[in-house]
Design an enzyme around this catalytic site. Structure first.
Site, PDB file in Angstrom:
ATOM      1  N   CYS A   1     -14.139  -7.190  26.442  1.00  0.00           N
ATOM      2  CA  CYS A   1     -13.155  -7.698  25.803  1.00  0.00           C
ATOM      3  C   CYS A   1     -13.506  -8.134  24.330  1.00  0.00           C
ATOM      4  O   CYS A   1     -14.711  -8.789  24.226  1.00  0.00           O
ATOM      5  CB  CYS A   1     -12.928  -9.504  26.658  1.00  0.00           C
ATOM      6  SG  CYS A   1     -10.850  -9.550  26.026  1.00  0.00           S
TER       7      CYS A   1
ATOM      8  N   CYS B   1     -14.625 -17.306  30.069  1.00  0.00           N
ATOM      9  CA  CYS B   1     -14.906 -16.348  30.558  1.00  0.00           C
ATOM     10  C   CYS B   1     -15.876 -15.873  30.776  1.00  0.00           C
ATOM     11  O   CYS B   1     -16.671 -15.579  29.457  1.00  0.00           O
ATOM     12  CB  CYS B   1     -13.497 -15.946  30.062  1.00  0.00           C
ATOM     13  SG  CYS B   1     -13.327 -14.045  31.281  1.00  0.00           S
TER      14      CYS B   1
ATOM     15  N   CYS C   1      -7.383  -6.059  41.461  1.00  0.00           N
ATOM     16  CA  CYS C   1      -7.556  -6.039  40.603  1.00  0.00           C
ATOM     17  C   CYS C   1      -8.726  -5.724  40.090  1.00  0.00           C
ATOM     18  O   CYS C   1      -9.384  -4.892  39.837  1.00  0.00           O
ATOM     19  CB  CYS C   1      -8.581  -7.842  40.660  1.00  0.00           C
ATOM     20  SG  CYS C   1      -8.188  -8.155  38.776  1.00  0.00           S
TER      21      CYS C   1
ATOM     22  N   CYS D   1     -12.508 -16.374  25.206  1.00  0.00           N
ATOM     23  CA  CYS D   1     -12.371 -17.491  25.396  1.00  0.00           C
ATOM     24  C   CYS D   1     -13.834 -18.415  26.404  1.00  0.00           C
ATOM     25  O   CYS D   1     -14.369 -17.211  27.179  1.00  0.00           O
ATOM     26  CB  CYS D   1     -11.111 -16.887  26.829  1.00  0.00           C
ATOM     27  SG  CYS D   1      -9.934 -16.299  26.108  1.00  0.00           S
TER      28      CYS D   1
ATOM     29  N   CYS E   1     -12.102 -14.485  39.824  1.00  0.00           N
ATOM     30  CA  CYS E   1     -11.792 -14.434  38.347  1.00  0.00           C
ATOM     31  C   CYS E   1     -11.951 -14.962  37.135  1.00  0.00           C
ATOM     32  O   CYS E   1     -12.807 -15.890  37.211  1.00  0.00           O
ATOM     33  CB  CYS E   1     -10.190 -15.139  38.251  1.00  0.00           C
ATOM     34  SG  CYS E   1      -9.199 -14.948  39.279  1.00  0.00           S
TER      35      CYS E   1
ATOM     36  N   GLU F   1     -15.239  -3.336  35.750  1.00  0.00           N
ATOM     37  CA  GLU F   1     -15.287  -3.991  37.329  1.00  0.00           C
ATOM     38  C   GLU F   1     -13.648  -4.226  38.164  1.00  0.00           C
ATOM     39  O   GLU F   1     -12.859  -4.546  37.489  1.00  0.00           O
ATOM     40  CB  GLU F   1     -16.082  -5.042  37.786  1.00  0.00           C
ATOM     41  CG  GLU F   1     -17.588  -5.373  37.102  1.00  0.00           C
ATOM     42  CD  GLU F   1     -18.094  -6.544  37.402  1.00  0.00           C
ATOM     43  OE1 GLU F   1     -19.485  -6.188  38.095  1.00  0.00           O
ATOM     44  OE2 GLU F   1     -18.148  -7.712  37.400  1.00  0.00           O
TER      45      GLU F   1
HETATM   46  N1  SAH Z   1      -7.794 -11.038  29.552  1.00  0.00           N
HETATM   47  C1  SAH Z   1      -6.563 -11.165  30.296  1.00  0.00           C
HETATM   48  C2  SAH Z   1      -7.037 -10.704  31.414  1.00  0.00           C
HETATM   49  C3  SAH Z   1      -7.911 -10.912  31.949  1.00  0.00           C
HETATM   50  S1  SAH Z   1      -8.481 -12.402  32.518  1.00  0.00           S
HETATM   51  C4  SAH Z   1      -6.216 -12.467  30.016  1.00  0.00           C
HETATM   52  O1  SAH Z   1      -6.713 -13.282  29.180  1.00  0.00           O
HETATM   53  O2  SAH Z   1      -5.121 -13.286  31.260  1.00  0.00           O
HETATM   54  C5  SAH Z   1      -7.866 -12.883  34.187  1.00  0.00           C
HETATM   55  C6  SAH Z   1      -7.473 -14.456  33.995  1.00  0.00           C
HETATM   56  O3  SAH Z   1      -8.936 -15.055  35.102  1.00  0.00           O
HETATM   57  C7  SAH Z   1      -6.929 -15.458  32.927  1.00  0.00           C
HETATM   58  O4  SAH Z   1      -6.189 -16.400  33.195  1.00  0.00           O
HETATM   59  C8  SAH Z   1      -7.849 -16.156  32.391  1.00  0.00           C
HETATM   60  O5  SAH Z   1      -8.320 -17.231  31.515  1.00  0.00           O
HETATM   61  C9  SAH Z   1      -9.135 -15.859  34.124  1.00  0.00           C
HETATM   62  N2  SAH Z   1     -10.070 -17.194  33.990  1.00  0.00           N
HETATM   63  C10 SAH Z   1     -11.353 -16.251  33.197  1.00  0.00           C
HETATM   64  N3  SAH Z   1     -12.257 -16.541  33.618  1.00  0.00           N
HETATM   65  C11 SAH Z   1     -12.343 -17.867  34.351  1.00  0.00           C
HETATM   66  C12 SAH Z   1     -13.177 -18.610  34.998  1.00  0.00           C
HETATM   67  N4  SAH Z   1     -14.791 -18.680  34.403  1.00  0.00           N
HETATM   68  N5  SAH Z   1     -12.126 -19.229  35.896  1.00  0.00           N
HETATM   69  C13 SAH Z   1     -11.353 -19.644  36.542  1.00  0.00           C
HETATM   70  N6  SAH Z   1     -10.555 -18.207  35.520  1.00  0.00           N
HETATM   71  C14 SAH Z   1     -11.063 -17.586  34.711  1.00  0.00           C
HETATM   72 FE1  SF4 Z   2     -10.100 -11.897  27.632  1.00  0.00          FE
HETATM   73 FE2  SF4 Z   2     -11.483 -13.254  29.352  1.00  0.00          FE
HETATM   74 FE3  SF4 Z   2     -10.058 -13.917  27.310  1.00  0.00          FE
HETATM   75 FE4  SF4 Z   2      -9.019 -12.733  29.245  1.00  0.00          FE
HETATM   76  S1  SF4 Z   2     -10.129 -14.786  29.379  1.00  0.00           S
HETATM   77  S2  SF4 Z   2      -9.047 -11.956  26.828  1.00  0.00           S
HETATM   78  S3  SF4 Z   2     -10.636 -11.252  29.324  1.00  0.00           S
HETATM   79  S4  SF4 Z   2     -12.245 -13.096  27.245  1.00  0.00           S
END
Ligand code: SAH
Ligand code: SF4
Length: 390
Positions: free
Chosen positions: A134, A141, A127, A138, A367, A114
């Site tokens: 991934c 996420c 973005c 996390c 995000c 996406e």
């Molecule tokens: N993998 C990289 C970049 C993609 S995530 C990283 O983790 O930095 C981009 C941003 O969105 C990151 O800061 C991540 O922590 C945040 N993010 C992920 N899931 C989210 C959610 N459900 N609500 C708000 N921010 C989120």
């Molecule tokens: Fe991967 Fe989501 Fe963690 Fe970023 S926030 S490293 S996209 S699992």
């Protein structure tokens, strides 16, 4: 569950496109020059041809060799015989009430990523994704719950920028006065995937995007977000030169281990050391600390004060991200009061602490909400593997 923190778990190999032609999109200048010579361009002409072709593809957005009018007809034919100019396919485009656009994009092998365009009054941010899914998990996420992972090629990363420019009508028109306003003025590598686990392709793609003879986006208009892949952090500055954002999200290792499992490999102290040493840091080039606000998990005043302590000595700003919910998410968004109280403490300590306004929530474009539709539809892994020609 133990956190998979290697690059190569569950990674599917790519099915190669059924053509022996080389896609120009995503090749570095050097690689394209070599390819032109290999295709029969006399070495003496290679530099000039490279410059001409580069302009057609990346400045004018031309996809058809026949339209490259400053090249001789037989040279255009030679190019068409050896090369293609191909972008990933846009499967769907959704436009949010707030103007945010989300593209679902299909890449070779049938996988999907996406891409999100976020228009604001003073800028437009694209973005983009660096991986399908991934390997990291996390816990807040949505992308991290997607099992299937593959690295995008440089062409697939550059292609996301080009297809968004197509959709926004942002290529210059020949003969028309130069339009300096940029619809896509900024790029953030904050879509699906961990960009530092696909470093070389991300670097090559950003070099193409930054190149002055083409899309020409300045290095300070690109922000790469990492969850904290410490060994690759310095290279981001030295080999790409873009700005860095770090998904920090917690002020103790205990909590960060839960939220960002890569913390078990490189903990807060190790991460901070790498950030302090980030080449080129200054007040005008600060590191963005992303901090997702999770109700009752990481949002107390004590957390805010600890964060201020941890930031000491690092030119930093803090981006507070109200948690974006997704189906089945194990967390809730902190209350507005909590978020504001947290932001005030950071701000009073001398750090900018903007609260990110969630955009495109109605189309799941915010995000952390990205997850490709193939996965959402619970397509079996076997089915996807079959489609990928494995
Ligand atoms: N993998 C990289 C970049 C993609 S995530 C990283 O983790 O930095 C981009 C941003 O969105 C990151 O800061 C991540 O922590 C945040 N993010 C992920 N899931 C989210 C959610 N459900 N609500 C708000 N921010 C989120
Ligand atoms: Fe991967 Fe989501 Fe963690 Fe970023 S926030 S490293 S996209 S699992």
């Amino acid at each position: 569950m133990t956190a998979p923190i290697t690059q190569d778990v569950l990674t599917l190999p790519r099915k190669l496109p059924e053509t022996d032609k080389t896609n120009i999109v995503g090749l570095t200048r050097d690689a394209l020059r070599e390819a032109l010579i290999a295709a029969g361009t006399p070495e003496k002409q290679a530099k000039m041809r490279l410059g001409q072709l580069w302009q057609w593809v990346y400045h004018w957005g031309v996809r058809d060799f026949a339209a490259m009018t400053n090249l001789a007809k037989d040279y255009r034919a030679l190019l068409a015989a050896h090369f293609t100019i191909e972008l990933p396919e846009v499967v769907t485009r959704q436009i949010s009430e707030d103007g945010t656009r989300k593209y679902l994009v299909r890449i070779a092998g049938g996988h999907e990523v996406e891409v999100v365009y976020i228009p604001e009054t003073d800028r437009g941010t694209l973005c983009i994704s660096s991986q399908v899914g991934c390997t990291l998990t996390c816990s807040f996420c949505h992308t991290g719950t997607q099992k299937l992972v593959r690295n995008l090629t440089a062409g697939e990363i550059v292609g996301q920028v080009m297809l968004a420019r197509d959709d926004l009508g942002e290529w210059p028109v020949q003969g028309a006065p130069k339009d300096e306003t940029r619809l896509i003025s900024n790029i953030v590598l904050m879509g699906m995937g961990e960009p530092l686990y696909n470093f070389d392709n991300v670097r090559d793609a950003m070099k193409v995007v930054m190149d002055n003879e083409g899309i020409a986006l300045g290095r300070r208009r690109i922000t790469l977000s990492t969850s904290g892949v410490v060994p690759e952090i310095a290279r981001t500055a030295t080999e790409i030169g873009c700005l860095l954002a770090v998904s920090f999200h917690a002020t103790t290792d205990e909590v960060r281990d839960q939220l960002v499992p890569i913390n078990k490999r490189w903990n807060i102290a190790t991460l901070l050391e790498a950030l302090k040493a980030y080449p080129g840091l200054s007040n005008s080039e600060r590191i963005t600390f992303e901090y997702v606000m999770l109700d009752g998990i990481n949002d107390t005043k004590e957390d805010a004060y600890r964060l201020v302590e941890l930031l000491k000595g690092i030119p930093a700003k803090v981006n507070l991200i109200p948690f974006n919910e997704w189906p089945g998410a194990p967390y809730k968004r902190s209350s507005g009061n909590r978020i504001h109280a947290f932001a005030d403490i950071i701000y009073n300590a001398g750090y900018a602490s903007p609260i990110r306004t969630p955009r495109g929530e109605d189309i799941m474009a915010a995000c952390g909400q990205l997850k490709s539709a193939t996965e959402r539809a619970r397509k079996s892994k076997a089915q996807i593997a079959a489609e990928a020609g494995l």
